[in-house]
Design an enzyme around this catalytic site. Structure first.
Site, short mmCIF file in Angstrom:
data_model
loop_
_atom_site.label_atom_id
_atom_site.label_comp_id
_atom_site.label_asym_id
_atom_site.label_seq_id
_atom_site.Cartn_x
_atom_site.Cartn_y
_atom_site.Cartn_z
N LYS A 186 0.85 -1.19 0.00
CA LYS A 186 0.00 0.00 0.00
C LYS A 186 0.88 1.24 0.00
O LYS A 186 2.01 1.14 0.48
CB LYS A 186 -0.97 0.02 1.17
CG LYS A 186 -0.39 -0.25 2.57
CD LYS A 186 0.71 0.55 3.14
CE LYS A 186 0.59 2.02 3.33
NZ LYS A 186 1.80 2.62 3.99
N TYR A 191 -4.66 4.49 5.99
CA TYR A 191 -5.14 3.55 7.01
C TYR A 191 -6.45 4.04 7.63
O TYR A 191 -7.34 3.25 7.93
CB TYR A 191 -4.10 3.39 8.12
CG TYR A 191 -2.90 2.55 7.73
CD1 TYR A 191 -2.92 1.17 7.86
CD2 TYR A 191 -1.74 3.15 7.24
CE1 TYR A 191 -1.82 0.40 7.52
CE2 TYR A 191 -0.64 2.40 6.89
CZ TYR A 191 -0.68 1.02 7.03
OH TYR A 191 0.40 0.26 6.69
P1 NAD Z 1 12.23 1.64 2.41
O1 NAD Z 1 12.70 2.98 1.96
O2 NAD Z 1 12.77 1.11 3.67
O3 NAD Z 1 12.49 0.56 1.25
C1 NAD Z 1 12.20 0.82 -0.09
C2 NAD Z 1 12.93 -0.17 -0.95
O4 NAD Z 1 12.69 0.15 -2.32
C3 NAD Z 1 14.45 -0.16 -0.75
O5 NAD Z 1 14.95 -1.46 -0.79
C4 NAD Z 1 14.95 0.62 -1.94
O6 NAD Z 1 16.26 0.27 -2.31
C5 NAD Z 1 13.95 0.20 -3.02
N1 NAD Z 1 13.89 1.14 -4.11
C6 NAD Z 1 13.91 0.80 -5.41
N2 NAD Z 1 13.91 1.88 -6.19
C7 NAD Z 1 13.90 2.95 -5.38
C8 NAD Z 1 13.90 4.36 -5.61
N3 NAD Z 1 13.90 4.87 -6.86
N4 NAD Z 1 13.89 5.17 -4.54
C9 NAD Z 1 13.86 4.68 -3.28
N5 NAD Z 1 13.86 3.33 -3.01
C10 NAD Z 1 13.88 2.48 -4.05
O7 NAD Z 1 10.64 1.73 2.47
P2 NAD Z 1 9.66 0.73 3.20
O8 NAD Z 1 9.25 1.33 4.50
O9 NAD Z 1 10.20 -0.64 3.20
O10 NAD Z 1 8.36 0.85 2.26
C11 NAD Z 1 8.26 0.14 1.04
C12 NAD Z 1 6.79 -0.06 0.68
O11 NAD Z 1 6.17 -0.78 1.72
C13 NAD Z 1 5.99 1.23 0.53
O12 NAD Z 1 4.99 1.05 -0.44
C14 NAD Z 1 5.36 1.39 1.89
O13 NAD Z 1 4.16 2.16 1.88
C15 NAD Z 1 5.07 -0.03 2.24
N6 NAD Z 1 4.99 -0.28 3.68
C16 NAD Z 1 3.91 -0.94 4.13
C17 NAD Z 1 3.78 -1.17 5.47
C18 NAD Z 1 2.58 -1.93 5.96
O14 NAD Z 1 2.36 -1.97 7.16
N7 NAD Z 1 1.80 -2.56 5.09
C19 NAD Z 1 4.75 -0.76 6.36
C20 NAD Z 1 5.86 -0.09 5.87
C21 NAD Z 1 5.98 0.15 4.51
#
Ligand code: NAD
Length: 352
Positions: free
Chosen positions: A121, A205
């Protein structure tokens, strides 16, 4: 190359050689904090699927994950060779866990490679992108779901149950606030990657919970205000805070806030027959604090929301049933968020 190619053994739910229940293989795409700290550990607890591979932009990360999770080299992909996953029968599902602006590209490429898709999401940054993802999965005859883990959480399931006629429904008045203080620069403050500010990341959410509390329906109209930014240089092209109202058919109203300026994590729904209040950690992975007008609510032992979510999707594939959190539900929420942005930009009440 379509999903049906690898569906046959899965459709029977057994490994042909042994007759043992088959676990579907999941490849996590995007190895950031959510994949590392929540999804990979959850995949150690799942019964119907397992971590089988990764797709990452960093070769170093792929090697580290391979060592940690005992992944064969042939199941490690990068963003450039994702299409080759089509030839890997050990991978059934690609779970897209990148910033939202990249969900459509990766989800569509995974679908075209014949793999079922989970998109984190918010599903995408626009309704048109959601439509493209849904169409790609339909054309490839693969399933698409959204990482709405709270549908599998007992407290939120209780919210859905109480919202129905057998519970306390209908709820008529809802409120919620989800925010955290954001300091460091990251994609969450960049419109191209995040689609917006806290509304896209956190407000979704509250929007989703309000729709649950309204009995699983979307609002008929929204209004919204974006207050002046305290740090405009940091939140250049996204909102820093949003206040909004959702008006549901039948008269229920939700007033809500989302922000990167203050910490909040709460939700409440009430009606003539009672109330449910998520006092803290309303949308958290664990430690949800919840009461109803009938008394404290406690589900024990705690569940792993992500493991339940991924197992349910695997079961949807294995038994060919519809996901309770399909792409269409992700699209519904993006449509509501888009209307909220429009209402904030125009000052008008926007009908959906
Ligand atoms: P994060 O920044 O920790 O990780 C993002 C990942 O995407 C990294 O591995 C990064 O290298 C990669 N990536 C690839 N191309 C990229 C770019 N151009 N710029 C930046 N990063 C790039 O983020 P996260 O917190 O892991 O979030 C990732 C996804 O998961 C998002 O869609 C976020 O909304 C979702 N999320 C959902 C929940 C949930 O509870 N369902 C919780 C946290 C995050």
């Amino acid at each position: 190359m379509v999903g049906a190619r690898f569906l046959r053994p899965a459709a029977f739910g057994q490994t042909p050689a042994t007759g043992a229940p088959r676990k579907l293989g999941v490849a996590l795409l995007g190895l950031g904090s959510y994949s590392t700290n929540e999804l990979a550990p959850a995949l150690q607890l799942t019964r119907r699927c397992r971590l089988a591979g990764v797709v990452t932009g960093s070769p170093g990360k792929a090697e580290k994950w391979a060592r940690r999770y005992n992944l064969p080299k042939k199941n490690l992909y990068d963003y450039g060779n994702l299409e080759q996953i089509a030839d890997n029968p050990e991978i059934d599902i690609v779970y897209v866990v990148t910033p939202p602006g990249l969900h459509p590209e990766f989800a569509i490429r995974a679908a075209k490679a014949g793999k079922h898709v989970i998109s984190e999401k918010p599903m995408a940054c626009s309704v048109a992108d959601c439509d493209a993802m849904i169409a790609a999965c339909r054309d490839a005859r693969v399933k698409l779901s959204v990482g709405y883990r709270l549908h599998f959480d007992p407290y939120h399931r209780e919210l859905m149950r109480l919202a129905g006629p057998a519970g306390m429904g209908p709820f008529t008045k809802m409120s919620g606030d989800f925010g955290f203080k954001m300091w460091g620069k990251q994609w969450r403050a960049e419109k191209r990657l995040a689609g917006g500010g806290p509304m896209m990341d956190l407000g979704i959410y509250v929007v989703h919970a309000a729709c649950m509390a309204a009995g699983g329906i979307a609002p008929a109209a929204v209004t919204a205000q974006e207050p002046p930014k305290k740090r405009p240089e940091f939140f250049k092209d996204v909102e820093e805070t949003m206040h909004w109202t959702m008006e549901f058919p039948g008269g229920a109203v939700c007033r809500a806030d989302s922000s990167y300026v203050h910490n909040a994590n709460r939700f409440r729904a009430e009606g003539p027959n009672g109330w449910i209040e998520f006092r803290d950690n309303a949308f958290a992975y664990r430690d949800i604090e919840c009461r109803t007008s009938r008394g404290p609510l406690e589900f024990d032992p705690p569940v792993n929301q992500q493991a339940l979510q991924m197992d349910d999707f695997a079961d949807c594939i294995l038994s060919d049933r519809a996901s309770p959190v399909p792409g269409e539900l992700g699209r519904r929420d993006i449509r509501i968020l888009s209307a909220i942005y429009e209402a904030a930009a125009t000052g008008q009440r926007v009908l959906l």
